[in-house]
Each structure stands twice: as C-alpha cells, then as structure tokens.
Design a protein around this motif. Structure first.
Motif, PDB file in Angstrom:
ATOM      1  N   VAL A 271       0.844  -1.198   0.000  1.00 49.05           N
ATOM      2  CA  VAL A 271       0.000   0.000   0.000  1.00 49.05           C
ATOM      3  C   VAL A 271       0.878   1.246   0.000  1.00 49.05           C
ATOM      4  N   ARG A 272       0.519   2.203  -0.838  1.00 48.60           N
ATOM      5  CA  ARG A 272       1.217   3.501  -0.904  1.00 48.60           C
ATOM      6  C   ARG A 272       0.255   4.587  -0.463  1.00 48.60           C
ATOM      7  N   ARG A 273       0.775   5.535   0.305  1.00 49.51           N
ATOM      8  CA  ARG A 273      -0.025   6.676   0.766  1.00 49.51           C
ATOM      9  C   ARG A 273       0.626   7.961   0.278  1.00 49.51           C
TER      10      ARG A 273
ATOM     11  N   THR B 190       0.098  12.366  -0.160  1.00 49.98           N
ATOM     12  CA  THR B 190      -0.622  13.568   0.255  1.00 49.98           C
ATOM     13  C   THR B 190      -0.203  14.709  -0.662  1.00 49.98           C
TER      14      THR B 190
ATOM     15  N   GLU C 225     -14.028   5.586  -2.602  1.00 47.34           N
ATOM     16  CA  GLU C 225     -13.310   4.319  -2.671  1.00 47.34           C
ATOM     17  C   GLU C 225     -13.426   3.838  -4.110  1.00 47.34           C
TER      18      GLU C 225
ATOM     19  N   HIS D  89      -9.571   7.900  -1.900  1.00 45.84           N
ATOM     20  CA  HIS D  89      -9.234   9.311  -2.117  1.00 45.84           C
ATOM     21  C   HIS D  89     -10.036  10.145  -1.138  1.00 45.84           C
TER      22      HIS D  89
ATOM     23  N   ARG E 292      -5.574  13.215   0.008  1.00 46.61           N
ATOM     24  CA  ARG E 292      -4.875  12.050   0.562  1.00 46.61           C
ATOM     25  C   ARG E 292      -5.323  10.840  -0.252  1.00 46.61           C
TER      26      ARG E 292
ATOM     27  N   GLU F  83      -4.687   6.688  -0.901  1.00 49.00           N
ATOM     28  CA  GLU F  83      -4.129   5.406  -0.471  1.00 49.00           C
ATOM     29  C   GLU F  83      -4.330   4.418  -1.606  1.00 49.00           C
TER      30      GLU F  83
ATOM     31  N   ASP G 188      -3.680   0.561  -3.232  1.00 45.89           N
ATOM     32  CA  ASP G 188      -3.305  -0.846  -3.132  1.00 45.89           C
ATOM     33  C   ASP G 188      -3.488  -1.455  -4.519  1.00 45.89           C
TER      34      ASP G 188
ATOM     35  N   SER H 294       1.726  -1.056  -7.139  1.00 40.50           N
ATOM     36  CA  SER H 294       1.435   0.131  -6.310  1.00 40.50           C
ATOM     37  C   SER H 294       2.427   1.271  -6.546  1.00 40.50           C
TER      38      SER H 294
END
Length: 145
Positions: free
Chosen positions: A2-4, A6, A84, A95, A111, A113, A115, A120
């Motif tokens: 998973v990458r996050r 911002t 989502e 998002h 923000r 996220e 997957d 990713s």
C-alpha cells in the motif's frame, strides 16, 4: 504494498467555491484531460452513495479499462469528499479530499491510499504526475477571462 500520498495545493478562491469545483465531475474531466480520458462519466456534483462506473484511458490512447468510484462521503459543510475506487489493476484506491480556508484563498488537501499489489509503486508515480497536472489545469480554470 500500500502507498499513501498527500498533495496540498493553494488556490486564490473562496473555500466553498473550490470545494464546489472539486466535487464537480465536469471539472474532474476537464482538469484530467489529456492525461486521463473518462468514458461514461456523469455530469454534475458528486453525491453520497453514488457509484460511478466509467472506462478510463490513460493518455487517451491506451485502451479504456473499467473503473469504479463509490462516493462514501460528500459533506459540503465540512468540505470533505471521500471515495473508494478500483479497476485498471488497482485493487483499492481511497481518495480523501478536504478544502479549508487559507488566508485570502483556500487549501485543498488530497490524501490517496493505493493498493495495487506489485503495481502500487507505478500507480503512485502515475497519481503524482496526474495530480500535479490537475493542479495546473485547475489554476488555469480559475484565471479570470
């Protein structure tokens, strides 16, 4: 993995106006071109509970692939949108977009996220590029004629 990510972008407009533009699907389509083409994107503002099934074409030349966006939150008072999403090799993308007043303008914080399994990192690179381009396009939309 998973990458996050911002992203924070300032705009020279009132926070309510910026949020109204940020949730407008016509604006989304306009600021995404030519980097991303949406087929079957509805018009108007996003609504809570809305399921949006589109076909996306990166760069408008690659074959369009199915992609689904579900609007989980769209709170005008809090100026908060949460969706989502999945499709095009992305297992799950969340998002969250928040707009807040900042001086004489507004700050938009996105923000994201991601997957997408082993993809990713590649998807995160694409998202970074796309959001930079969207920011430039949004600033152009806000320039008085």
């Amino acid at each position: 993995m998973v990458r996050r990510l911002t992203f924070k972008h300032s705009y020279p407009v009132d926070a309510d106006r910026l949020f109204a533009m940020a949730i407008d699907l016509d604006v989304l389509e306009a600021v995404s071109r030519p980097w991303l083409r949406f087929d079957h994107l509805p018009s108007g503002p996003a609504q809570v509970g809305q399921h949006i099934d589109v076909a996306l074409s990166p760069l408008g030349v690659l074959p369009a692939q199915p992609y689904t966006m579900h609007v989980v939150t769209c709170d005008r008072a809090a100026r908060l949108l949460r969706s989502e999403e999945h499709g095009m090799g992305i297992t799950r993308l969340v998002h969250e977009l928040q707009v807040e007043p900042a001086g004489t303008g507004a700050l938009q914080v996105d923000r994201v996220e991601i997957d997408a399994g082993w993809r990713s990192g590649l998807v995160a690179l694409w998202v970074r590029t796309l959001y930079r381009r969207r920011h430039r396009a949004m600033r152009q939309l806000l320039v008085p004629a």
